[in-house]
Structure formats: C-alpha cells, structure tokens
Motif scaffolding. Sequence first.
Motif, PDB file in Angstrom:
ATOM      1  N   GLN A 106       0.826  -1.204   0.000  1.00 49.72           N
ATOM      2  CA  GLN A 106       0.000   0.000   0.000  1.00 49.72           C
ATOM      3  C   GLN A 106       0.863   1.257   0.000  1.00 49.72           C
ATOM      4  N   VAL A 107       1.928   1.246   0.798  1.00 51.57           N
ATOM      5  CA  VAL A 107       2.823   2.410   0.829  1.00 51.57           C
ATOM      6  C   VAL A 107       3.465   2.613  -0.540  1.00 51.57           C
ATOM      7  N   ALA A 108       3.960   1.517  -1.127  1.00 55.85           N
ATOM      8  CA  ALA A 108       4.631   1.617  -2.428  1.00 55.85           C
ATOM      9  C   ALA A 108       3.678   2.052  -3.532  1.00 55.85           C
ATOM     10  N   ALA A 109       2.389   1.717  -3.381  1.00 62.33           N
ATOM     11  CA  ALA A 109       1.413   2.019  -4.426  1.00 62.33           C
ATOM     12  C   ALA A 109       0.832   3.427  -4.322  1.00 62.33           C
ATOM     13  N   LEU A 110       1.178   4.169  -3.282  1.00 65.41           N
ATOM     14  CA  LEU A 110       0.663   5.532  -3.165  1.00 65.41           C
ATOM     15  C   LEU A 110       1.108   6.344  -4.383  1.00 65.41           C
ATOM     16  N   PRO A 111       0.180   6.971  -5.070  1.00 61.73           N
ATOM     17  CA  PRO A 111       0.557   7.695  -6.294  1.00 61.73           C
ATOM     18  C   PRO A 111       1.364   8.953  -5.997  1.00 61.73           C
ATOM     19  N   VAL A 112       2.398   9.166  -6.786  1.00 64.18           N
ATOM     20  CA  VAL A 112       3.192  10.387  -6.670  1.00 64.18           C
ATOM     21  C   VAL A 112       2.505  11.478  -7.483  1.00 64.18           C
ATOM     22  N   PRO A 113       2.105  12.589  -6.856  1.00 66.06           N
ATOM     23  CA  PRO A 113       1.389  13.638  -7.594  1.00 66.06           C
ATOM     24  C   PRO A 113       2.275  14.315  -8.628  1.00 66.06           C
ATOM     25  N   THR A 114       1.632  14.974  -9.570  1.00 68.64           N
ATOM     26  CA  THR A 114       2.364  15.608 -10.670  1.00 68.64           C
ATOM     27  C   THR A 114       2.792  17.030 -10.345  1.00 68.64           C
ATOM     28  N   HIS A 115       1.901  17.790  -9.699  1.00 65.62           N
ATOM     29  CA  HIS A 115       2.177  19.215  -9.523  1.00 65.62           C
ATOM     30  C   HIS A 115       2.209  19.663  -8.066  1.00 65.62           C
ATOM     31  N   HIS A 116       1.288  19.172  -7.244  1.00 57.50           N
ATOM     32  CA  HIS A 116       1.169  19.663  -5.879  1.00 57.50           C
ATOM     33  C   HIS A 116       1.225  18.490  -4.900  1.00 57.50           C
ATOM     34  N   MET A 117       1.591  18.785  -3.661  1.00 55.42           N
ATOM     35  CA  MET A 117       1.650  17.741  -2.657  1.00 55.42           C
ATOM     36  C   MET A 117       0.286  17.096  -2.467  1.00 55.42           C
ATOM     37  N   ASP A 118       0.255  15.779  -2.317  1.00 55.10           N
ATOM     38  CA  ASP A 118      -0.983  15.073  -2.034  1.00 55.10           C
ATOM     39  C   ASP A 118      -1.367  15.338  -0.579  1.00 55.10           C
ATOM     40  N   VAL A 119      -2.556  15.885  -0.356  1.00 60.48           N
ATOM     41  CA  VAL A 119      -2.921  16.325   0.988  1.00 60.48           C
ATOM     42  C   VAL A 119      -3.236  15.163   1.923  1.00 60.48           C
ATOM     43  N   VAL A 120      -3.485  13.974   1.381  1.00 64.34           N
ATOM     44  CA  VAL A 120      -3.735  12.807   2.228  1.00 64.34           C
ATOM     45  C   VAL A 120      -2.429  12.122   2.593  1.00 64.34           C
ATOM     46  N   SER A 121      -1.634  11.760   1.584  1.00 64.16           N
ATOM     47  CA  SER A 121      -0.393  11.013   1.832  1.00 64.16           C
ATOM     48  C   SER A 121       0.784  11.909   2.189  1.00 64.16           C
ATOM     49  N   LYS A 122       0.675  13.210   1.892  1.00 63.41           N
ATOM     50  CA  LYS A 122       1.751  14.186   2.089  1.00 63.41           C
ATOM     51  C   LYS A 122       2.943  13.925   1.171  1.00 63.41           C
ATOM     52  N   LEU A 123       2.742  13.117   0.129  1.00 58.07           N
ATOM     53  CA  LEU A 123       3.800  12.898  -0.852  1.00 58.07           C
ATOM     54  C   LEU A 123       3.971  14.144  -1.713  1.00 58.07           C
ATOM     55  N   TRP A 124       5.235  14.471  -1.982  1.00 62.31           N
ATOM     56  CA  TRP A 124       5.538  15.615  -2.821  1.00 62.31           C
ATOM     57  C   TRP A 124       5.471  15.232  -4.292  1.00 62.31           C
ATOM     58  N   PRO A 125       5.375  16.230  -5.175  1.00 64.58           N
ATOM     59  CA  PRO A 125       5.361  15.932  -6.615  1.00 64.58           C
ATOM     60  C   PRO A 125       6.602  15.174  -7.055  1.00 64.58           C
ATOM     61  N   ALA A 126       6.504  14.600  -8.245  1.00 66.25           N
ATOM     62  CA  ALA A 126       7.552  13.707  -8.736  1.00 66.25           C
ATOM     63  C   ALA A 126       8.929  14.351  -8.730  1.00 66.25           C
ATOM     64  N   HIS A 127       9.019  15.640  -9.082  1.00 66.11           N
ATOM     65  CA  HIS A 127      10.337  16.263  -9.188  1.00 66.11           C
ATOM     66  C   HIS A 127      10.978  16.515  -7.826  1.00 66.11           C
TER      67      HIS A 127
END
Length: 306
Positions: free
Chosen positions: A251-272
């Motif tokens: 589940q952690v590995a499958a969290l999608p990396v957002p394209t432009h803005h931080m994901d507000v649920v997972s707190k993952l930053w955009p791909a770059h």
Amino acid sequence: MVGEFLRRRKPEASANHPAEGAALLPDGASSADDDSKMVPVWAEPLLCGSKAAHPQRPCLGGECELLHLPASCVARACRVPRGGRGMVVVCAGPERSGSTWLFNAVRLILQATGERVHSYWIQHLTQSVLVKRGLCRTGPDAAHVVVKTHHWSSEWDPASVDVIFLTERDIAGVVRSYLRVGWLSPGLDHIVPVMEQYVAEHAKWKAICTQVVPFEAISNPSAAEREQLAALGRRILPEGAVVDYDAISGQVAALPVPTHHMDVVSKLWPAHLSSRGPLTREPVGKLSEAEAVELKQRLAPLLVQS
C-alpha cells in the motif's frame, strides 16, 4: 481475539495490495456492522472542505493543517478505538529523511484495524494543536491521531503522546538529496551552516523519541522495510495483533506520486521533489566523497550528540 480482529479478509482491491483505508477485518465482518462515524461532530470543523471548516477558505495544499481523508473513508463507518482511547503518534524527522514514508506507514497500519484514524501535517507543534485534534478525546469521540512534523518545537509535552517515531538518515545522503532537488547551493561553505541546524534539531528529537527509523532500511520495499513496519506495529497495536505487513508495504509503495502539488492525504511531494519520481531538471550540484568526509568531520561534535 485481537489477532482475529486484525486478520485480513479476502482483499477486494488486489491479491497483494488492498485499497488504502481497507480494514483488516475478521472473516464475515463488514464495516457496515459499525455505526461510528469516521468524522464525529467534534472533528467536523477540522475536516478540510466541510461546511464547518472555514468554508470560505480554500485548502492550503501542502501547508494545510486540517484533516484530509481518502474520499472512500470520509463516509465509511468505523470502530471506536479499543478501550475508548486512541493512540496519539508523532511522526517526526527532518526533510529528506523518510518522514513521509513513516507517516504513511503508521496511518495505514492503524487504518488496518478498522478503527477511527485521523492524520495531519503540523508545521509547528503545540499542546493546544494536539488537544484540538483529539489528544484528550475518549469514549465514542476517541480517534487515533497521527501527526507528521519536521521542525523541533518546545511548546508541547512529549509525555502527553503515546509514541514519537523519528526518521534518521546519513548526513551525506541528506545533502545529496537537498542538492538533487535544489534546496542547497553546492560548496561546503553553503552546506555546513544549514546542516548544523539540521543536526542540532534532530538531536533534540532523538533525546525524546520512542524509536528511531533508519532511512536506509525503508528507502525501498524489502525485508528490512517490512521489519521496520513490524517494529512500528509492535509499538502502536495491541499485543498479539496480526497484520499483513507485506500488504502494508504494498500500500505504501502504491501511493501515487502527484504531478504538480503535494498530495494532501499522503503528504507525498510531486515527482520532481520525490525520491520516487524522475528529476525534471539537473541537480544544482553534487557532493563528492572527499566533501562528504570533510562535512562529517566539521559536523562531528553535533553528530556525536545526535
């Protein structure tokens, strides 16, 4: 039994990676059997986008400190935490040290219980912030509270929370990551002052934390990562709980990396800006092996303290 309560039923999302928010329920059980709301009345003003949560104010995205839940979880019924008291878990760690992995691992492990879990990003931690988000809530109002934060604050009582997890990364790896995303200028004269503050704050966290989570063990799905997940689970779940940590890792590995803005649920930053995404520009500089050695020598007094 607790172990049976947490045992995963046949997954609906995939054989190996249940959908985020899917509870690990006993065979034959369903979240529809419960009548507790994921967002009780007291928490409605904290839910970003709800009518009670400053309806005129747009979400602040990466800086938003309100409650964000997967859409599938907001209306889902849930269990009140066992014993009418939730775990309050602080996931700390400086930038580029794996703190986002830690935050998601903890919230997904707790979500696997089928109990109410609220998770937040908090820029500056204070006692009033924790209380407002459910620190003292018990009985039907109780929730597990997971907080992600980076910077040290002395305006809260560490003894008031249940667990403080802290990520840690080799300082040369931190600098290389900073350079990779353009957060530092090359050259030790620029790097050392920034890292001095970084290491000093980390030492304060380390003095109060419950458990240190090494970045090198969690940077990729592996047996070492699953060992870290199990260690987290032992701290935050009842004794004897049975959790499929392979599924949590997936589940952690499958969290999608957002394209432009931080994901507000997972707190993952955009791909770059994410270690999981490709760079969209060349790094501003690199740290040579010789510079890494000199950096550690210059930071040695602080590194010993941490």
